[in-house]
Design an enzyme around this catalytic site. Structure first.
Site, short mmCIF file in Angstrom:
data_model
loop_
_atom_site.label_atom_id
_atom_site.label_comp_id
_atom_site.label_asym_id
_atom_site.label_seq_id
_atom_site.Cartn_x
_atom_site.Cartn_y
_atom_site.Cartn_z
N SER A 107 0.82 -1.21 0.00
CA SER A 107 0.00 0.00 0.00
C SER A 107 0.86 1.27 0.00
O SER A 107 1.66 1.45 -0.91
CB SER A 107 -0.95 -0.06 1.19
OG SER A 107 -1.90 0.95 1.13
N HIS B 191 -7.27 -5.38 -0.79
CA HIS B 191 -6.05 -4.74 -0.31
C HIS B 191 -5.26 -5.55 0.72
O HIS B 191 -4.04 -5.60 0.66
CB HIS B 191 -6.47 -3.41 0.31
CG HIS B 191 -5.44 -2.34 0.21
ND1 HIS B 191 -5.00 -1.82 -0.99
CD2 HIS B 191 -4.76 -1.66 1.16
CE1 HIS B 191 -4.10 -0.87 -0.77
NE2 HIS B 191 -3.94 -0.75 0.52
#
Ligand SMILES: *[C@@H]1O[C@H](CO)[C@@H](O)[C@H](O)[C@H]1NC(C)=O
Ligand SMILES: *[C@@H]1O[C@H](CO)[C@@H](O)[C@H](O)[C@H]1NC(C)=O
Ligand SMILES: *[C@@H]1O[C@H](CO)[C@@H](O)[C@H](O)[C@H]1NC(C)=O
Ligand SMILES: *[C@@H]1O[C@H](CO)[C@@H](O)[C@H](O)[C@H]1NC(C)=O
Length: 422
Positions: free
Chosen positions: A193, A396
């Site tokens: 991320s 994610h």
């Protein structure tokens, strides 16, 4: 401003306004110690039946799992003091040629790499495959809330950073430190991320660092954010300038930290009922498909997530969404002239990223959409693979916490590292 946006924004302001205010009189010494003590209220958490892993810190977790860890302090050129944890290799074979630097995402810490436990935590997996593992904490999170002169509780300047400064200062400092201690010529890098954005910023702005990276693995890569899906984050982005102004005005420059209310509420809810609370929070922000991460890992993760960030980091992402470009922080016309000698912030030139890059993304990631990853991959001069996990609901955090990552992600990582271990 649309009405729905307005509601979301007001609601969020209500949530954060009672928090600590840096550089203003609202921060009272009397209230601070209490809120700071709460994350450490271990007797209370024990009495409430919390799983231990929720409140143990990095070293305690690795020790519990039988891995030896060292703590290192790295000082950046602009004075931030970063804490870095080194997990020593635990294996019988030969030590691998390059140490591996792990960089966590926004609001996260080094703990992200181990909290899923010994079988699934990438930090453990790497150490047991003879890698020398360095899990760095970027400026401002709970482990790296320190500076040689600035006080994070009093000085607004401490919080004047985004992933741009993390890329300019934190990652280079960590690489140089690791190379010096290990006496190796290059590192492997794995980011998740914002840990990927940090890398792309560094390798664009300071291209000489590409020579110090043997290979980077970018999980849930974030650079262009044109196609971000999360409706909440879109609404926030629409109002990014207004929000930043309000927050700055009241000194709210540190957001969602461990000693703040949002963390404590989520931690408690997530302990009691992980899926309907934390699962839902992840679903709304990242597209997480509920049930795909073990509920114990989910509840543990929220003991570690929301570990603090600057409001500027979040605002910078808001600007990427709005501008549809991967560019440096927009300080406003005058600020830009002063900082960049031009009225608009320059774009990051990812053509400068000459080190080999593997991108690993998911089909249902609301923050890192396949379209935006494709934009990035088309511009990287030394792309090794743009790998998309072949599962429709992969989001994610599935890369690091979903047990199926042992099938889809971990073998990919280990194969590439082995291939580049030359
Ligand atoms: C981890 O927790 C232990 C026990 O509370 C403490 O002694 C140690 O300093 C902590 N380490 C970090 C890095 O916070
Ligand atoms: C924050 O840092 C940037 C970059 O160094 C600088 O241009 C800007 O003026 C600073 N902002 C404040 C409010 O100090
Ligand atoms: C990297 O990109 C910048 C533009 O953002 C450019 O000015 C610079 O020359 C590039 N550096 C190298 C080594 O190519
Ligand atoms: C970006 O970097 C590439 C490679 O270093 C260079 O050829 C190009 O001119 C740069 N673009 C800009 C806009 O600076």
């Amino acid at each position: 401003m649309e009405v729905t946006n307005c509601v979301v924004v007001l609601y969020l302001l209500l949530l954060v306004l009672p928090e600590n205010h840096v550089g203003t009189s609202k921060l009272t010494p009397a209230t601070r110690p209490l809120s700071y003590a709460l994350p450490e209220a271990r007797e209370l958490k024990m009495a409430l039946g919390y799983a231990e892993e929720i409140y143990l810190n990095f070293t305690e977790l690795t020790t519990k799992n039988g891995y030896q860890t060292e703590e290192h302090k790295i000082t950046t050129d602009d004075g931030y003091i970063l804490k870095c944890f080194r997990i020593l290799p635990k294996c019988t074979g030969n030590l691998k040629r390059y140490p591996i630097l792990l960089m966590h995402g926004i609001l996260d810490t080094s703990d992200v790499w181990i909290l899923a436990g010994e079988k699934l935590g990438l930090g453990y997996i790497l150490a047991s495959n003879c890698y020398d593992v360095w899990a760095v904490n970027s400026r401002g999170n709970r482990y790296s809330r320190k500076h040689i002169t600035l006080d994070p509780d009093k000085d607004i300047a401490f919080w004047n950073y985004s992933f741009d400064e993390i890329g300019m200062f934190d990652v280079p400092a960590a690489i140089d430190y690791i190379l010096k201690v290990t006496n190796r010529p290059r590192v492997f890098y794995a980011g998740h991320s914002q840990g990927t954005t940090d890398f792309f910023a560094m390798a664009s702005l300071r291209p000489e660092y590409n020579q110090k990276v043997q290979l980077s693995l970018q999980l849930a890569p974030v650079a262009w954010m044109t196609n971000i899906y999360s409706p909440i984050l879109r609404a926030l982005a629409q109002n990014v300038d207004f929000l930043k102004e309000v927050l700055d005005a009241v000194g709210l420059v540190e957001l969602l930290a461990m000693h703040q209310l949002e963390h404590l509420v989520l931690e408690v809810l997530c302990q009691a009922a992980p899926e309907p609370t934390c699962g839902a929070a992840l679903a709304l922000s990242t597209g997480y498909e509920q049930g795909t991460i073990d509920s114990k890992v989910l509840s543990i993760s929220f003991g570690h997530l929301l570990s603090g960030s600057s409001s500027k980091s979040l605002a910078h992402y808001g600007q990427l969404i709005l501008s549809r470009k991967f560019k440096r922080f927009d300080e406003g016309k005058d600020g830009n002239l002063k900082r960049y000698k031009q009225t608009q912030p320059p774009e990051y030139n990812v053509s400068n990223i000459t080190s080999p890059v593997v991108l690993i993304s998911g089909k249902n990631d609301w923050l890192s959409s396949l379209k935006d990853v494709a934009t990035l991959s088309s511009k990287l001069p030394n792309l090794v693979e743009n790998y998309v996990v072949p599962e429709p609901k992969w989001s994610h955090h599935n890369h690091i916490w979903d047990v199926r990552s042992l099938k889809y992600v971990v073998p990919k990582i280990l194969d590439y590292l082995e291939q580049y271990n030359t």
